[in-house]
Every structure is written in C-alpha cells, then in structure tokens.
Design a protein around this motif. Sequence first.
Motif, PDB file in Angstrom:
ATOM      1  N   PRO A  88       0.823  -1.216   0.000  1.00 42.38           N
ATOM      2  CA  PRO A  88       0.000   0.000   0.000  1.00 42.38           C
ATOM      3  C   PRO A  88       0.861   1.272   0.000  1.00 42.38           C
ATOM      4  CG  PRO A  88      -0.722  -1.539   1.700  1.00 42.38           C
ATOM      5  CD  PRO A  88       0.571  -2.063   1.170  1.00 42.38           C
ATOM      6  N   GLU A  89       2.115   1.144   0.372  1.00 40.01           N
ATOM      7  CA  GLU A  89       2.956   2.338   0.456  1.00 40.01           C
ATOM      8  C   GLU A  89       3.663   2.670  -0.854  1.00 40.01           C
ATOM      9  OE1 GLU A  89       4.052   1.608   5.163  1.00 40.01           O
ATOM     10  OE2 GLU A  89       5.629   1.962   3.713  1.00 40.01           O
ATOM     11  N   LEU A  90       3.498   1.809  -1.838  1.00 43.63           N
ATOM     12  CA  LEU A  90       4.213   2.028  -3.106  1.00 43.63           C
ATOM     13  C   LEU A  90       3.502   3.071  -3.953  1.00 43.63           C
ATOM     14  CD1 LEU A  90       5.241  -1.567  -4.253  1.00 43.63           C
ATOM     15  CD2 LEU A  90       6.723   0.299  -3.533  1.00 43.63           C
ATOM     16  N   VAL A 140      10.295   7.198  -1.448  1.00 42.92           N
ATOM     17  CA  VAL A 140       8.882   7.552  -1.263  1.00 42.92           C
ATOM     18  C   VAL A 140       8.127   6.369  -0.679  1.00 42.92           C
ATOM     19  CG1 VAL A 140       6.717   8.115  -2.462  1.00 42.92           C
ATOM     20  CG2 VAL A 140       8.848   9.272  -3.109  1.00 42.92           C
ATOM     21  N   ARG A 141       7.428   6.614   0.405  1.00 45.48           N
ATOM     22  CA  ARG A 141       6.539   5.611   0.993  1.00 45.48           C
ATOM     23  C   ARG A 141       5.222   6.314   1.282  1.00 45.48           C
ATOM     24  NH1 ARG A 141      10.888   2.669   5.144  1.00 45.48           N
ATOM     25  NH2 ARG A 141      12.292   2.022   3.488  1.00 45.48           N
ATOM     26  N   TRP A 142       4.159   5.890   0.572  1.00 41.51           N
ATOM     27  CA  TRP A 142       2.917   6.645   0.672  1.00 41.51           C
ATOM     28  C   TRP A 142       2.205   6.297   1.972  1.00 41.51           C
ATOM     29  CZ3 TRP A 142       2.984  10.095  -3.195  1.00 41.51           C
ATOM     30  CH2 TRP A 142       1.923  11.022  -3.243  1.00 41.51           C
ATOM     31  N   GLU A 143       2.733   6.850   3.061  1.00 41.30           N
ATOM     32  CA  GLU A 143       2.212   6.548   4.407  1.00 41.30           C
ATOM     33  C   GLU A 143       0.718   6.810   4.471  1.00 41.30           C
ATOM     34  OE1 GLU A 143       5.988   5.681   6.227  1.00 41.30           O
ATOM     35  OE2 GLU A 143       3.918   5.333   6.863  1.00 41.30           O
ATOM     36  N   ALA A 144       0.001   5.874   5.094  1.00 43.77           N
ATOM     37  CA  ALA A 144      -1.443   6.090   5.286  1.00 43.77           C
ATOM     38  C   ALA A 144      -1.661   6.874   6.578  1.00 43.77           C
ATOM     39  CB  ALA A 144      -2.142   4.741   5.361  1.00 43.77           C
TER      40      ALA A 144
HETATM   41 MG   LIG Z   1       7.102   2.215   7.330  1.00 48.53          MG
END
Ligand SMILES: [Mg+2]
Length: 509
Positions: A88-90, A140-144
């Motif tokens: 989910p963070e991609l 880049v990590r698309w943090e929720a």
């Molecule tokens: Mg993390």
Amino acid sequence: IIGITVTKAENFPAWYQEVVLKGEMVEYYQEISGFFVLRPLSMHIWNVIRKWFQERIELMGVEETSFPMFLSSKSLEKEKDHVEGFAPELAWVTKAGEKDLEVPVAIRPTSEAVMYPYYSKWIRSHRDLPLRLNQWNSVVRWEAKQTTPFLRTREFLWQEGHTAHLTEELAGKEVLEILELYAGVYEQLLAVPVVRGRKTENEKFAGGYYTTTVEGYIPSNGRGIQGATSHCLGQNFSKMFDITVEDPANKGSHIHVWQNSWGLSTRVIGVMIMVHGDDKGLVLPPRIAKTQTVLIPVGINKNTTPEDRKKHEEQLDGIRDTLRKAGVRSESDWREGYTPAWKFNDWELRGVPLRIEFGPKDAAKEVVSWARRDTGEKGTIPIAEVATKVPELLETIQQDMYNKAEKSFREHRLQITKWEDVLPALDNKNVVLIPFCGDGKCEDRIKELTTREDTQPDVPESQKLPSMGMKSLCIPFEQPEGVVAGETECLSPECQRKAQFWTMFGRSY
Ligand SMILES: [Mg+2]
Ligand SMILES: O=C(C[C@H]1NCCC[C@H]1O)Cn1cnc2c(c1=O)CCCC2
C-alpha cells in the motif's frame, strides 16, 4: 507574536509543529500532503551528518553509487513475500505525458529490488567480495498514517548501504560497525543518547535475517523511537536475486552471498528537535548548528553618535571575524528597527546555541557578554580570549546537552520484574526492561495487555495518557544482571515460557 504559542508540556505535537515551522526548519508542501520542504537550517544539519558518516564509511571501503529511482513490478515480484505488507505504500507512475506506460513503474521506497539484479551480475567470484555500495537519495513511501515533519513523511532523504560478503561472520562484523556509526551520529553530533540492540522477531525487517537498531527516547511523552537500523539480510536476498560465488573451499559448488543493508534518514533531525527543544523554540547542539554564535549590538540608541555607532560596528564585526577565523560559525545582527530583546527571541527561536551581547559598556571593560541557549546561563569573556574561550564554551554546551539527555533516558529506563509495575511505569513516561521469552505471539499479547481501555472521558485530549500498548524496542546488547535464560519467567502474565533476555519495551512512534 513570533514566539511559540503552546508549551512543550501542554501540547507536545502542537509544540513540535510550531517549533519546526517558526524555527525555519521546514515548510509544509501545501500542494500535496505528507511532503515537506527542507530549509537551509535543516539541510545544514543533514549535510554535517552526511559529511561525518560519508568520511567514516569511505574508510571502511564503502563506495558511492546512484541507481535509478524507479523499479519494475518484475523485480518487485522477486521480493513479493515480504513486500506485500508494504504494497500500500508504493507510489506508481502509470503515464508519461498523455500516453499510458506499457508497464507501470514504482518509485523506490527502498532500493533492494533496484540494485540486487546488478549485484547478481557483478558478483561472480569471491574476489568480487566484499561489495560495498551506499547511496544518498530520497525514497517515497505513501504513508497512510498522519505524517509529521522529519518523523513520518511520504518522501525522505536517507542513505541506504547495501553490502555483500562471503561469510555470515564478515557480514555480522560490518552490521555492528555501521550501527556504531549510527550511534555516533546521534551521540556525537545530535547530543542524543541511544540504546544499541537487536530487534525481536516481531519488529525486525521481515525480509532480513536479523536487525540491529539504535533506539531513542523522547522525555516529553516517554515514548521510544527507532533511530536507525542496520540489518543482516542473511542469504534471503541472494537467494531471491541469485547472487552467488563459487565456493573457494569447494570448487564446483556455489555459495549464496551474505548481505547487509543499513539506513539512516532525516528522521534523526526530528528526534534531536523533540529531545532538546524548549518553550522558546529550537535548541541546537553546537556541532550541527548552522549559526553557532550570534553577536547582537546592545546599548546603541538614537543618542549614539554616528561615529560611535561606526566604531562599535567595526569592533563587534571584528570580534565576529575573529570567531570565524577560530572556526566558529558566527553572525552579527545589525537589523534596523528591532530591539535587542526582539532579536534575542528571534535567535532563540532558531536555537542558536550561544548569544553574544556587545555594547559600549562591554567595550569599555573589553569584554563580551554571553548567554547560553540551553541553560540560559550568562557570563563574560575578555575580548582578547574569545578565540579560545568561545569554542570551549560551545563544546561544554554540546557535552552538557548530551549529559542531560543521557541522564533523562537512563532514569526513565526501568527494570521491571513484576507485571503490575509495567503500566504505572509507562504512565510515568518510562520505557521498561522486562524479562522476555522472545516469542512473537507473546509480544502481540503484551501489546494488547498494555493497551489502555478507559478513554479518560474527563481529560482534555492533549493531556490524555496515551492508550497505545507497548511494543518491543530492542533487546539491548548491554544486558543487565538478573535474567537467567531458561530459568527466569517471561514477565507476561499469560506466558509460561522462560525468558531468554531482558527486552526494552515502550510506547513508541
Ligand atoms: Mg514504514
Ligand atoms: O527498507 C527496508 C530495509 C532496508 N532498506 C535499505 C536501508 C535499510 C533498511 O531500511 C524495509 N522496508 C521498509 N519499508 C518499506 C519497504 C521495505 O523494504 C518496501 C516497500 C515499501 C515500504
């Protein structure tokens, strides 16, 4: 008011946000949430860290590289088992201009999948080992979750080191050497104490073999925070990416190489701010402060004759230049239309470690008056001695800042041998050291058992005790006496296993 409008004690998250903004460390990137601008004050800190770390890994034989920032789903496929948790963070690029891309590409969240196909190509013989590459880049990590400057952002600067070795021992030696450098970044540059240790099975990097870590402590809320990690990947990735060498001791057979990966990010800046900042703003350790000393003219007013003002300016700027020649990053503040008091606040907000006030009275006594940012202590130094006394004073400030934080962490790291003492300890802003069996399920239960049920209905939001359960932070390399592996009980009330070691637990970021 230019000052901070909320105290660190009354609302820590709001305090932190104001301090990083008014201290001119970052800007929120309004266009897209979760992204931030790093301004000169924080870039200076990052560059001091980078120079210090780069110099030392070069001595270890690590070379610099730069790989593409995109990775294909094909190479991601190879590490699918542990990446799926992160999927989910991609962030993906699916179009270029008006045209859809044949195959979407992902923006690197970390570079194993980008680099290791080339490790496989380059590493043929054991003579190609050790291969040691590091890159300074952003990922880049698309943090929720809710993002916050430095601590959790969707893009961050870091370095990621990726090395390959012939044996587990050689890899293991490097894991610890790098971890010690990470501790050095915190303790020698940022004046922040850290505990060195190994992550438990639950908390280690899922794709790795074992993870070592430096763990920080935030006095304001008593929470632990992961500072930086140095992983031994074992042969997990070399099996996924087919990175082998012929076994020098056994011709014809092949060995999967032993790999490490290690990373430290701009999160370290956030930790430093949280530990040292106060209600007047940033408090910067001198070794990383962009401006170490600011010289502010006092006692100059409308009655001062132009020639006296000119003379005073030359003298003050002369002292500034003497300090610069002595290697002290110094500025003088001649801004018109602002009172000395206003200037004092402004520089305090930005955490300048040492203020020097200089007025006609000081000139007459041939001294400068100083004020420390960390303790507020004041004093004077003969002008003739500033080149030696000011650097010494800055070093004293650096050491005192570290000692204060180290004492606070040490006093809030409690060894607990009775389960009923855990929650009260956590609620008193402590992290705890408990006898622990090491089992993942047991750890999950410990987190649940320490999650606060009551919602504290009559307590204002910012004063509520945190309700989150405690996580394991690390198994400290420095094990206190008292746990006899296989004899002492695991502290969890629901666990019948024997403890293996003391483990540090705490509410954490
Ligand atoms: Mg993390
Ligand atoms: O990044 C690492 C391991 C390793 N990467 C290189 C530097 C050291 C260390 O952080 C773990 N990890 C964390 N977070 C993510 C991934 C991931 O592999 C992959 C998918 C997106 C999120």
